[in-house]
Design a protein around this motif. Structure first.
Motif, mmCIF file in Angstrom:
data_model
loop_
_atom_site.group_PDB
_atom_site.id
_atom_site.type_symbol
_atom_site.label_atom_id
_atom_site.label_comp_id
_atom_site.label_asym_id
_atom_site.label_seq_id
_atom_site.Cartn_x
_atom_site.Cartn_y
_atom_site.Cartn_z
ATOM 1 N N ASN A 1 0.835 -1.195 0.000
ATOM 2 C CA ASN A 1 0.000 0.000 0.000
ATOM 3 C C ASN A 1 0.871 1.248 0.000
ATOM 4 O O ASN A 1 2.094 1.186 0.236
ATOM 5 N N LYS A 2 0.254 2.368 -0.273
ATOM 6 C CA LYS A 2 0.974 3.630 -0.360
ATOM 7 C C LYS A 2 1.745 3.912 0.925
ATOM 8 O O LYS A 2 1.235 3.720 2.027
ATOM 9 N N ASP A 3 2.995 4.344 0.756
ATOM 10 C CA ASP A 3 3.887 4.775 1.847
ATOM 11 C C ASP A 3 4.355 3.630 2.750
ATOM 12 O O ASP A 3 4.917 3.881 3.825
ATOM 13 N N LYS B 1 3.407 2.620 -6.131
ATOM 14 C CA LYS B 1 2.892 2.421 -4.772
ATOM 15 C C LYS B 1 3.477 3.423 -3.771
ATOM 16 O O LYS B 1 3.042 3.474 -2.615
ATOM 17 N N ASN B 2 4.497 4.163 -4.239
ATOM 18 C CA ASN B 2 5.182 5.129 -3.368
ATOM 19 C C ASN B 2 5.717 4.461 -2.096
ATOM 20 O O ASN B 2 5.561 4.959 -0.973
#
Length: 462
Positions: A36-38, A65-66
């Motif tokens: 997930n993001k971050d 996804k960063n």
């Protein structure tokens, strides 16, 4: 016509690369669903083909996804190339804007090397998880690794969860250990690396036959893959099935566990009312709680020893376990404890390895170049099995290798300047007829054979 062949060749190259991606598609899909993001990921990365393939996959998700990747590299300092590989890994991370963290293991104790190194690695990884607030710790264990682990556990003996090899996901308190490559084989990883021109380093010790895992890798796995190219999926299903049953048994034990103990001691009459499979699991959980990171030293032999102790007619007795530990039976109670009191006598059968009351170990090994008195090579045709490690007896004599006649063990202790307080616990290895075949660390008997002679038992004392 020339244009046709150029197009055909281009399509073939594209198809080959596409196949390389398809074979790891399960791992890609798994990561896509997981990340997930971050998210912050600690990646245990040696720089070998497996971890570099996983690094490449994670990098392909970094922008979309960063995610943040931290490369965790451990220099085990056991090969000349170790320092060079660490610097190579550091340069790679710098050029790809990846956080690089490393540590060197400069000293090892007398413990099992692989177990000790693993414990140090995972302690380092966990420190990085806390430092960066990571959600996942990822390692590059793949389908072949799972097969090898399961096979070795079956041969060595283990618990129900042990026979399952290792889990795809391990839930820790604040993070998860994840193994995204468990769905693919080593060959598929190498093909993926080739198709994407991924550079990596090679650890030559992975090809040495002196390591048990390498022999499974070179001999057993190719046979199984020839029988069924998708055999790794069968092992994965086998592992999941065992873990499913193990989880179910754990839930049943959770319901009754508090009723089985009084003052941290197992109540025997309550234990004996349980089904056999629950009894085994109860003992395994006791051992896991006590040994924790050293659980690799335990196998099903130790579980059987404790169960036999419980079911014996003796009211007060004990059995010795690895690392100077013993299981003690006292009337209606059993507990596992560290050995603290002085032992006057012991007699322990040598099966795989023996943890001795003097804090030393005698282990049956597969190979040894060393020819010191800490090693003994035997031909089972010359002796009567089983072998036993015991304390000295009055009048003990040994037929010393290279000498005629026999010599008193007492005189060997004196000649070797062994302190008096250590002599009573010093191990004497005998066969079932009580014939001394070796005094570990001091003298070999006439039964010791040279490296070029027939030998099917090699003992190490450390």
């Amino acid at each position: 016509m020339l244009l046709f062949y150029i197009v055909l060749l281009t399509n073939l190259v594209y198809y080959k690369r596409l196949v390389g991606d398809v074979i790891v598609n399960e791992s890609f899909k798994y990561l896509d669903d997981l990340l997930n993001k971050d998210d912050v990921i600690i990646l245990g990365c040696s720089g070998g083909p497996d971890s570099m393939a996983l690094m490449h996959m994670l990098l392909s998700f970094r922008d979309s996804k960063n995610i943040n990747i931290v490369c965790a590299h451990v220099n085990h300092k056991v090969r000349l190339e170790s320092d060079e590989e660490m610097h190579w890994m550091e340069r790679f991370c710098s050029s790809h804007n990846i956080i690089f963290e490393s540590m060197c293991i400069n000293n090892y104790g007398d413990d099992n090397f692989e177990n000790e190194a693993r414990n140090i690695r995972y302690k380092f990884f966990e420190e990085l998880v806390k430092k960066y607030g990571a959600k996942y710790l990822m390692t590059a264990h793949h389908g072949d690794d799972l097969m090898e682990t399961i096979l070795m556990k079956i041969v060595r003996g283990s618990s129900l969860s042990g026979y399952a090899g290792f889990k795809t996901v391990v839930d820790k308190k604040f993070y998860k250990i994840v193994r995204p490559l468990i769905f693919v084989t080593k060959d598929q990883i190498l093909e993926y690396n080739k198709n994407h021109n991924i550079e990596y380093v090679i650890d030559e010790t992975n090809f040495l036959d002196i390591h048990t895992r390498n022999r499974y890798r070179k001999v057993v796995l190719p046979f199984l893959k020839k029988e069924d190219p998708l055999v790794h999926k069968k092992f994965y299903k086998y592992s999941k099935t065992l873990l499913m049953y193990d989880n179910y048994i754990n839930k049943q034990i959770e319901k009754i566990n508090d009723t089985l103990y009084e003052d941290d001691k197992l109540v025997i009459d309550k234990f004996l009312k349980l089904d056999d499979v629950i009894q085994i699991k109860v003992i395994n959980l006791m051992l896991e709680k006590f040994y924790q990171d050293d659980m690799i030293l335990i196998n099903d032999i130790h579980t059987d020893l404790i169960i036999n102790l419980i079911k014996s007619n003796k009211s007060n007795s004990c059995v010795y376990l690895p690392n100077n530990v013993k299981a003690v039976k006292n009337y209606n109670y059993v507990m596992i404890q560290r050995e603290t009191e002085q032992i006057d006598k012991y007699e322990i059968e040598i099966k795989d390895y023996v943890s001795l009351p003097n804090n030393k170990i005698i282990k049956i090994i597969d190979y040894a170049e060393n020819n010191s008195n800490n090693y003994c090579r035997l031909n089972s045709n010359d002796i009567t099995l089983p072998l036993i490690a015991r304390t000295r007896k009055s009048g003990d004599k040994i037929a010393v290798k290279g000498l005629e006649g026999t010599k008193k063990v007492k005189d060997i202790f004196i000649d070797s300047k062994v302190p008096v307080q250590k002599r009573d616990l010093w191990p004497i290895v005998v066969d079932s007829k009580d014939t001394i075949v070796w005094i570990p660390g001091l003298k070999k008997s006439k039964f010791d054979v040279s490296k070029n002679e027939n030998c099917d038992i090699i003992l190490k004392y450390y």
